[in-house]
Design an enzyme around this catalytic site. Structure first.
Site, PDB file in Angstrom:
ATOM      1  CE  LYS A  22       3.561   2.394  -2.071  1.00 53.50           C
ATOM      2  NZ  LYS A  22       2.259   1.996  -1.513  1.00 53.50           N
ATOM      3  CG  ASN A  23       3.179   3.086   1.974  1.00 55.74           C
ATOM      4  OD1 ASN A  23       2.633   3.282   0.881  1.00 55.74           O
ATOM      5  ND2 ASN A  23       3.499   1.881   2.396  1.00 55.74           N
ATOM      6  NE  ARG A  92      -6.598  -0.151   2.576  1.00 59.01           N
ATOM      7  CZ  ARG A  92      -7.602  -0.740   3.193  1.00 59.01           C
ATOM      8  NH1 ARG A  92      -8.538  -1.334   2.495  1.00 59.01           N
ATOM      9  NH2 ARG A  92      -7.683  -0.735   4.492  1.00 59.01           N
ATOM     10  N   PRO A 122     -10.368  -4.666   4.954  1.00 66.67           N
ATOM     11  CG  PRO A 122     -11.007  -5.396   7.074  1.00 66.67           C
ATOM     12  CD  PRO A 122     -10.040  -5.683   5.960  1.00 66.67           C
ATOM     13  CG  ASP A 124     -13.573  -2.983  10.225  1.00 63.53           C
ATOM     14  OD1 ASP A 124     -12.569  -2.996   9.475  1.00 63.53           O
ATOM     15  OD2 ASP A 124     -13.613  -3.592  11.311  1.00 63.53           O
ATOM     16  CG  LEU A 125     -10.484  -1.248  12.406  1.00 62.81           C
ATOM     17  CD1 LEU A 125      -9.057  -1.765  12.534  1.00 62.81           C
ATOM     18  CD2 LEU A 125     -11.242  -1.437  13.727  1.00 62.81           C
ATOM     19  CG  ASP A 306       4.735  -2.800   3.251  1.00 62.82           C
ATOM     20  OD1 ASP A 306       3.796  -3.614   3.162  1.00 62.82           O
ATOM     21  OD2 ASP A 306       4.555  -1.578   3.426  1.00 62.82           O
ATOM     22  CB  ILE A 328       0.153  -7.447   8.484  1.00 61.22           C
ATOM     23  CG1 ILE A 328       1.296  -7.241   9.481  1.00 61.22           C
ATOM     24  CG2 ILE A 328      -0.662  -6.156   8.285  1.00 61.22           C
ATOM     25  CD1 ILE A 328       0.921  -6.687  10.831  1.00 61.22           C
TER      26      ILE A 328
HETATM   27  C1  EPZ Z   1      -0.584   0.467   4.978  1.00 65.79           C
HETATM   28  O1  EPZ Z   1      -1.746  -0.198   4.524  1.00 65.79           O
HETATM   29  C2  EPZ Z   1       0.368   0.506   3.801  1.00 65.79           C
HETATM   30  N1  EPZ Z   1      -0.276   1.172   2.666  1.00 65.79           N
HETATM   31  C3  EPZ Z   1       0.751  -0.916   3.413  1.00 65.79           C
HETATM   32  O2  EPZ Z   1       1.724  -0.806   2.405  1.00 65.79           O
HETATM   33  C4  EPZ Z   1       1.346  -1.637   4.617  1.00 65.79           C
HETATM   34  O3  EPZ Z   1       1.590  -2.974   4.263  1.00 65.79           O
HETATM   35  C5  EPZ Z   1       0.375  -1.581   5.798  1.00 65.79           C
HETATM   36  O4  EPZ Z   1       0.025  -0.201   6.080  1.00 65.79           O
HETATM   37  C6  EPZ Z   1       0.940  -2.198   7.064  1.00 65.79           C
HETATM   38  O5  EPZ Z   1       2.150  -1.592   7.389  1.00 65.79           O
HETATM   39  C7  EPZ Z   1      -0.163   2.485   2.521  1.00 65.79           C
HETATM   40  O6  EPZ Z   1       0.416   3.176   3.342  1.00 65.79           O
HETATM   41  C8  EPZ Z   1      -0.786   3.080   1.317  1.00 65.79           C
HETATM   42  P1  EPZ Z   1      -3.360  -1.307   7.948  1.00 65.79           P
HETATM   43  P2  EPZ Z   1      -3.101  -0.152   5.359  1.00 65.79           P
HETATM   44  O7  EPZ Z   1      -4.594  -0.510   8.063  1.00 65.79           O
HETATM   45  O8  EPZ Z   1      -3.219   1.186   5.987  1.00 65.79           O
HETATM   46  C9  EPZ Z   1      -6.606  -4.607   9.117  1.00 65.79           C
HETATM   47  C10 EPZ Z   1       2.831  -1.450   0.378  1.00 65.79           C
HETATM   48  O9  EPZ Z   1       3.296  -2.470  -0.166  1.00 65.79           O
HETATM   49  N2  EPZ Z   1      -7.609  -3.548   9.027  1.00 65.79           N
HETATM   50  O10 EPZ Z   1      -2.245  -1.018   8.898  1.00 65.79           O
HETATM   51  O11 EPZ Z   1      -4.160  -0.628   4.475  1.00 65.79           O
HETATM   52  C11 EPZ Z   1      -6.000  -4.971   7.770  1.00 65.79           C
HETATM   53  O12 EPZ Z   1      -6.800  -5.867   7.042  1.00 65.79           O
HETATM   54  C12 EPZ Z   1       1.601  -1.567   1.223  1.00 65.79           C
HETATM   55  O13 EPZ Z   1       3.309  -0.317   0.260  1.00 65.79           O
HETATM   56  C13 EPZ Z   1      -8.910  -3.817   9.434  1.00 65.79           C
HETATM   57  O14 EPZ Z   1      -9.243  -4.931   9.857  1.00 65.79           O
HETATM   58  O15 EPZ Z   1      -2.791  -1.233   6.461  1.00 65.79           O
HETATM   59  C14 EPZ Z   1      -4.671  -5.539   8.175  1.00 65.79           C
HETATM   60  O16 EPZ Z   1      -4.834  -6.880   8.576  1.00 65.79           O
HETATM   61  C15 EPZ Z   1       0.679  -2.624   0.947  1.00 65.79           C
HETATM   62  N3  EPZ Z   1      -9.844  -2.816   9.325  1.00 65.79           N
HETATM   63  C16 EPZ Z   1      -4.287  -4.722   9.408  1.00 65.79           C
HETATM   64  O17 EPZ Z   1      -5.512  -4.153   9.889  1.00 65.79           O
HETATM   65  C17 EPZ Z   1      -9.501  -1.568   8.883  1.00 65.79           C
HETATM   66  O18 EPZ Z   1     -10.404  -0.710   8.826  1.00 65.79           O
HETATM   67  C18 EPZ Z   1      -3.309  -3.615   9.168  1.00 65.79           C
HETATM   68  O19 EPZ Z   1      -3.722  -2.829   8.040  1.00 65.79           O
HETATM   69  C19 EPZ Z   1      -8.190  -1.306   8.489  1.00 65.79           C
HETATM   70  C20 EPZ Z   1      -7.246  -2.315   8.577  1.00 65.79           C
END
Ligand code: EPZ
Length: 417
Positions: A22-23, A92, A122, A124-125, A306, A328
């Site tokens: 899915k991801n 998301r 968030p 922001d990144l 996950d 995370i």
């Molecule tokens: C992806 O989410 C996955 N979602 C998540 O899968 C997964 O848990 C996560 O990556 C980590 O592996 C999809 O692929 C659709 P991140 P994502 O950006 O991209 C912070 C599932 O169950 N952050 O790697 O949203 C954030 O808050 C799910 O299938 C910022 O601060 O995760 C987190 O603490 C749920 N600012 C960390 O970074 C930003 O702009 C990592 O998030 C973006 C993220």
């Protein structure tokens, strides 16, 4: 039919075929916006999040044919750059439309994305990365407007915190930008590698995906092409846990063992006998109870967040005491309240839990709050004493294809109420 009835005390044994990730599929679907010729994508998982992504693309004007897990996508006639709120708020992943839309149209309007409630999440990144490449971002109450002169301009970007989402956003925006973009501190997940492979198939020039430094040399156009989505490593891990918690054995077929190195290590540590082949993993508990294992989540190649809920379930019925640290997301222990109502001995601290194994869980009326938590509660119901009812099951349908059917084939007895 938003409830499941689950008969407990089951042993889960047998073979299961793993679906597409899915991801990986979600960002890849949205990246089709960057190309203007037909693209054929195989191994698409039949889950709700993907159905919503398809609806979004169709709303924007894409022509999509869906046949036996194969999608034929043609975005050449796409002419809308503002996806609707009612679909955007459901996943998301909808944030991944922002970069291809602004790249293609020079403007995009997008509502803040929805998705699992596992933290504040968030964006922001994502936005900072786009601004570095020359996009102007205007934030309103619940939406963002992005504006750009095309093409965007390549840049050296250091992402402050490792983020799967931001890495995908920046990589896709850089694909058609002018010159070289270097992403440092990039996420290294297999899903990122699959997105890069997909974009390269269409004519992009990306190297280094899978390491923490990705190089993207902008090209002027993306073409059509064929791509097959990688297997879902989290679905694989979830089925391995199903067998492990029921002292059973399982063979996961059509998967990729190398994506699960850390998960397999932890399962071996808990007493499972594990064998792997080219595209399969066999786990055999040899009728033994698992031993408790400590877990600490981190970005890939670390232990995946996950898989954190599923391992908490394993630790709940394992021999011994364990500590599970979530690094995370700040709100990813909500499901533990339901396990506690089943008799699990879990103490919730700040970003970690302490779990003392108990020999048996008992049935209850449970409520799901997120995707991985919901799969965990369903597995808990399969091994608990008595009949468990699981409510709010729309969550598991977002990410697990034919989950009930696959579990029932392994020996579970799960029905819709
Ligand atoms: C992806 O989410 C996955 N979602 C998540 O899968 C997964 O848990 C996560 O990556 C980590 O592996 C999809 O692929 C659709 P991140 P994502 O950006 O991209 C912070 C599932 O169950 N952050 O790697 O949203 C954030 O808050 C799910 O299938 C910022 O601060 O995760 C987190 O603490 C749920 N600012 C960390 O970074 C930003 O702009 C990592 O998030 C973006 C993220």
């Amino acid at each position: 039919m938003n409830k499941l009835y689950i008969e407990g005390n089951k042993k889960l044994n047998g073979h299961v075929v793993i679906s597409g990730s899915k991801n990986a599929a979600l960002p890849i679907l949205f990246m089709t916006i960057l190309a203007t010729e037909e693209i054929e994508i195989h191994n698409i998982p039949q889950v709700t999040d993907i159905k919503i992504a398809i609806k979004l693309l169709k709303y924007l004007g894409a022509k999509i044919k869906n046949k036996n897990k194969i999608l034929y996508i043609d975005t050449s006639s796409m002419n809308i750059y503002n996806p609707p709120y009612h679909l955007t708020k459901k996943i998301r992943a909808s944030i991944w439309m922002l970069s291809p839309l602004v790249t293609r149209f020079g403007k995009a309007k997008i509502f803040f994305p929805g998705g699992c409630d596992i933290g504040c999440r968030p964006i922001d990144l994502h936005l900072k990365g786009l601004v570095s490449l020359g996009v102007k971002i205007i934030k309103k109450d619940n939406y963002i407007i992005a504006l750009a002169d095309r093409p965007l301009q390549g840049k050296h970007i250091y992402i402050e915190k490792i983020s799967v989402g931001a890495t995908v956003t920046i990589m896709s925006a850089a694909t058609l930008a002018k010159g070289l973009t270097i992403i440092e501190n990039a996420a290294q997940e297999p899903e990122i590698v699959d997105v890069a492979k997909f974009l390269n198939t269409l004519g992009a020039n990306i190297t280094g995906a899978g390491s923490n430094k990705i190089y993207i040399t902008g090209v002027s156009k993306l073409y059509g092409g064929y791509h097959k989505i990688i297997p879902d490593r989290i679905e694989t891990g979830t089925f391995l846990i199903a067998a492990a918690i029921s002292k059973g054995f399982i063979i996961c077929n059509k998967t990729e063992p190398k994506y699960l190195t850390n998960v397999l290590k932890k399962l071996s540590e808990s007493g499972a006998n594990i064998k792997v082949g080219k595209n399969w993993i066999k786990l055999d508990m040899q009728k033994k109870m698992p031993k408790a294992v400590n877990i600490s989540t981190s970005p890939y190649p670390g232990f995946p967040t996950d898989m954190q809920p599923q391992f908490t379930l394993l630790n709940s019925i394992a021999q011994g005491k364990s500590i599970i640290v979530e690094n995370i997301f700040e709100n990813r222990f909500v499901y533990t309240n339901e396990l506690i109502r089943m008799g699990a001995k879990i103490k919730i601290k700040k970003n970690y839990i302490v779990c003392t194994g108990t020999s048996k869980l008992s049935s209850n009326n449970l409520f799901c709050h997120d995707l991985r938590g919901s799969a965990t509660l369903i597995l808990a119901g399969c091994i608990a004493n008595g009949i468990t009812v699981v409510n709010n099951i729309h969550h598991f349908k977002r990410g697990y294809e034919s989950f009930m059917k696959k579990l029932n084939k392994l020996g579970a007895n799960i029905k819709y109420i």
